[in-house]
Design an enzyme around this catalytic site. Structure first.
Site, PDB file in Angstrom:
ATOM      1  N   LYS A   1       5.729   0.424  12.658  1.00  0.00           N
ATOM      2  CA  LYS A   1       4.831  -0.743  12.600  1.00  0.00           C
ATOM      3  C   LYS A   1       4.495  -1.252  14.006  1.00  0.00           C
ATOM      4  O   LYS A   1       3.375  -1.706  14.252  1.00  0.00           O
ATOM      5  CB  LYS A   1       5.452  -1.848  11.748  1.00  0.00           C
ATOM      6  CG  LYS A   1       5.639  -1.465  10.278  1.00  0.00           C
ATOM      7  CD  LYS A   1       4.323  -1.100   9.615  1.00  0.00           C
ATOM      8  CE  LYS A   1       4.475  -0.892   8.105  1.00  0.00           C
ATOM      9  NZ  LYS A   1       3.195  -0.564   7.458  1.00  0.00           N
TER      10      LYS A   1
ATOM     11  N   TYR B   1      11.135   2.209  10.389  1.00  0.00           N
ATOM     12  CA  TYR B   1      10.024   1.380   9.881  1.00  0.00           C
ATOM     13  C   TYR B   1       9.480   0.455  10.976  1.00  0.00           C
ATOM     14  O   TYR B   1       8.267   0.358  11.186  1.00  0.00           O
ATOM     15  CB  TYR B   1      10.541   0.572   8.688  1.00  0.00           C
ATOM     16  CG  TYR B   1       9.512  -0.271   7.986  1.00  0.00           C
ATOM     17  CD1 TYR B   1       8.604   0.296   7.089  1.00  0.00           C
ATOM     18  CD2 TYR B   1       9.455  -1.649   8.181  1.00  0.00           C
ATOM     19  CE1 TYR B   1       7.670  -0.489   6.423  1.00  0.00           C
ATOM     20  CE2 TYR B   1       8.531  -2.437   7.520  1.00  0.00           C
ATOM     21  CZ  TYR B   1       7.640  -1.850   6.637  1.00  0.00           C
ATOM     22  OH  TYR B   1       6.713  -2.642   5.977  1.00  0.00           O
TER      23      TYR B   1
HETATM   24  P1  NAP Z   1       4.495  -0.446  -2.292  1.00  0.00           P
HETATM   25  O1  NAP Z   1       4.344  -1.384  -3.439  1.00  0.00           O
HETATM   26  O2  NAP Z   1       5.735   0.347  -2.138  1.00  0.00           O
HETATM   27  O3  NAP Z   1       3.208   0.545  -2.284  1.00  0.00           O
HETATM   28  C1  NAP Z   1       3.079   1.531  -1.302  1.00  0.00           C
HETATM   29  C2  NAP Z   1       1.786   2.283  -1.513  1.00  0.00           C
HETATM   30  O4  NAP Z   1       1.690   3.326  -0.515  1.00  0.00           O
HETATM   31  C3  NAP Z   1       1.727   2.975  -2.869  1.00  0.00           C
HETATM   32  O5  NAP Z   1       0.406   2.927  -3.343  1.00  0.00           O
HETATM   33  C4  NAP Z   1       2.105   4.412  -2.534  1.00  0.00           C
HETATM   34  O6  NAP Z   1       1.597   5.371  -3.447  1.00  0.00           O
HETATM   35  C5  NAP Z   1       1.401   4.553  -1.184  1.00  0.00           C
HETATM   36  N1  NAP Z   1       1.884   5.711  -0.431  1.00  0.00           N
HETATM   37  C6  NAP Z   1       3.169   6.072  -0.176  1.00  0.00           C
HETATM   38  N2  NAP Z   1       3.183   7.224   0.514  1.00  0.00           N
HETATM   39  C7  NAP Z   1       1.894   7.599   0.698  1.00  0.00           C
HETATM   40  C8  NAP Z   1       1.253   8.698   1.319  1.00  0.00           C
HETATM   41  N3  NAP Z   1       1.956   9.677   1.907  1.00  0.00           N
HETATM   42  N4  NAP Z   1      -0.110   8.765   1.323  1.00  0.00           N
HETATM   43  C9  NAP Z   1      -0.837   7.804   0.718  1.00  0.00           C
HETATM   44  N5  NAP Z   1      -0.293   6.742   0.104  1.00  0.00           N
HETATM   45  C10 NAP Z   1       1.057   6.638   0.091  1.00  0.00           C
HETATM   46  O7  NAP Z   1       4.331  -1.233  -0.894  1.00  0.00           O
HETATM   47  P2  NAP Z   1       3.647  -2.640  -0.550  1.00  0.00           P
HETATM   48  O8  NAP Z   1       4.710  -3.656  -0.502  1.00  0.00           O
HETATM   49  O9  NAP Z   1       2.425  -2.846  -1.365  1.00  0.00           O
HETATM   50  O10 NAP Z   1       3.255  -2.340   0.969  1.00  0.00           O
HETATM   51  C11 NAP Z   1       1.928  -1.989   1.382  1.00  0.00           C
HETATM   52  C12 NAP Z   1       1.903  -1.979   2.907  1.00  0.00           C
HETATM   53  O11 NAP Z   1       2.280  -3.281   3.383  1.00  0.00           O
HETATM   54  C13 NAP Z   1       2.889  -1.007   3.544  1.00  0.00           C
HETATM   55  O12 NAP Z   1       2.308  -0.429   4.692  1.00  0.00           O
HETATM   56  C14 NAP Z   1       4.045  -1.880   3.929  1.00  0.00           C
HETATM   57  O13 NAP Z   1       4.774  -1.347   4.999  1.00  0.00           O
HETATM   58  C15 NAP Z   1       3.324  -3.157   4.313  1.00  0.00           C
HETATM   59  N6  NAP Z   1       4.172  -4.345   4.272  1.00  0.00           N
HETATM   60  C16 NAP Z   1       4.747  -4.764   3.111  1.00  0.00           C
HETATM   61  C17 NAP Z   1       5.549  -5.913   3.125  1.00  0.00           C
HETATM   62  C18 NAP Z   1       6.206  -6.436   1.885  1.00  0.00           C
HETATM   63  O14 NAP Z   1       6.970  -7.431   2.027  1.00  0.00           O
HETATM   64  N7  NAP Z   1       5.965  -5.902   0.711  1.00  0.00           N
HETATM   65  C19 NAP Z   1       5.768  -6.600   4.320  1.00  0.00           C
HETATM   66  C20 NAP Z   1       5.175  -6.130   5.479  1.00  0.00           C
HETATM   67  C21 NAP Z   1       4.367  -5.015   5.458  1.00  0.00           C
HETATM   68  P3  NAP Z   1       2.468   5.774  -4.798  1.00  0.00           P
HETATM   69  O15 NAP Z   1       2.204   4.691  -5.796  1.00  0.00           O
HETATM   70  O16 NAP Z   1       1.915   7.088  -5.193  1.00  0.00           O
HETATM   71  O17 NAP Z   1       3.903   5.822  -4.362  1.00  0.00           O
END
Ligand code: NAP
Length: 244
Positions: free
Chosen positions: A156, A152
């Site tokens: 990133k 991961y």
């Molecule tokens: P999340 O709730 O797990 O949602 C992930 C999203 O990505 C879902 O809509 C999922 O679709 C979609 N996805 C997964 N595989 C995919 C693919 N192959 N093609 C298209 N879409 C796909 O994650 P989140 O926390 O909202 O995170 C969103 C972004 O922010 C990510 O890039 C994550 O790395 C980044 N981020 C998050 C955090 C945090 O603390 N939450 C911190 C830093 C960065 P499905 O619903 O179909 O699974």
């Protein structure tokens, strides 16, 4: 009234969902792109309720054919793509010593190669318009590193490198490319973490609270706007001070 079109990957839930709604509230037409038809439709319905024009794409960012076909469908139906938000992302955590090769590959394929696939597919439309915004959702750990997240973190950190390359390649066409590096945001992705990890994280955050998807969506809204026209190649940290 003229509306710009924003395509948000991973818009079915979490941060991407909030970004899609935020952009809709700020007069963007929004393409909801994620693998699951039904979830996409639910978000699209919310966008219609808030008065926006929308379409859904059942799209896997790691699949080049799916990306090409999806972007083609948007160009046919909406006629343009002005903003790309590369938000789709997954985790498959393990210590490096024990990390399965398929978990390394899958995380890189979706988080890094997926963002490149999307950018490559939308760049021609943005170049033609001489206007574009690419916003990559990276992570605080892409700059800090983290135990148990070699796949991961590498994805990133790679995304931050990709942001800077694309920013330099596309600047002459008035396309800006920036990354947002969220800290700990409360979504499904972080809900699964053990309480002791959550407590440790909270202790590292000077603002003394976890982030909300809206904190990230606000930064996206800014970068997508005319007000951010002179910002490119930047990494905007939205992390409550967790990493400075
Ligand atoms: P999340 O709730 O797990 O949602 C992930 C999203 O990505 C879902 O809509 C999922 O679709 C979609 N996805 C997964 N595989 C995919 C693919 N192959 N093609 C298209 N879409 C796909 O994650 P989140 O926390 O909202 O995170 C969103 C972004 O922010 C990510 O890039 C994550 O790395 C980044 N981020 C998050 C955090 C945090 O603390 N939450 C911190 C830093 C960065 P499905 O619903 O179909 O699974």
């Amino acid at each position: 009234m003229f509306h710009r079109v924003a395509l948000v990957t991973g818009a079915s839930r979490g941060i991407g969902h909030e970004i899609a709604l935020m952009l809709c509230r700020h007069q963007f037409d929004v393409v909801v792109a994620s693998p699951e038809v039904e979830k996409n439709e639910e978000v699209a319905e919310e966008i219609r309720q808030c008065g926006g024009t929308t379409m859904t794409l059942d799209l896997d960012v790691s699949n080049r054919d799916s990306v090409k076909q999806g972007v083609g469908a948007v160009m046919t139906q909406m006629g343009r793509i002005d903003v790309l938000v590369n938000n789709a992302g997954i985790t498959r955590d393990a210590l490096s010593m024990r990390m399965k090769p398929e978990d390394w590959d899958r995380v890189i394929q979706i988080n890094l190669t997926g963002a490149f696939n999307m950018a490559q597919a939308v760049i021609p439309a943005m170049m033609k318009e001489r206007w574009g915004r690419i916003i990559n959702i990276a992570s605080v750990v892409g700059e800090m590193g983290n135990v148990g997240q070699a796949n991961y973190v590498s994805s990133k950190a790679g995304l931050i490198g990709l942001t800077k390359c694309l920013a330099q390649e596309l600047a002459s066409r008035n396309i800006t490319v920036n990354a947002i590096a969220p800290g700990y945001i409360e979504t499904d992705m972080t809900a699964v973490l053990p309480q002791e990890v959550k407590d440790r994280m909270l202790a590292m955050i000077p603002l003394k609270r976890f982030g909300q998807p809206k904190d990230i969506a606000n930064a996206v809204k800014f970068l997508a706007s005319e007000d951010a026209a002179y910002i490119t190649g930047a990494v905007i940290r939205v992390n409550g001070g967790m990493y400075m």
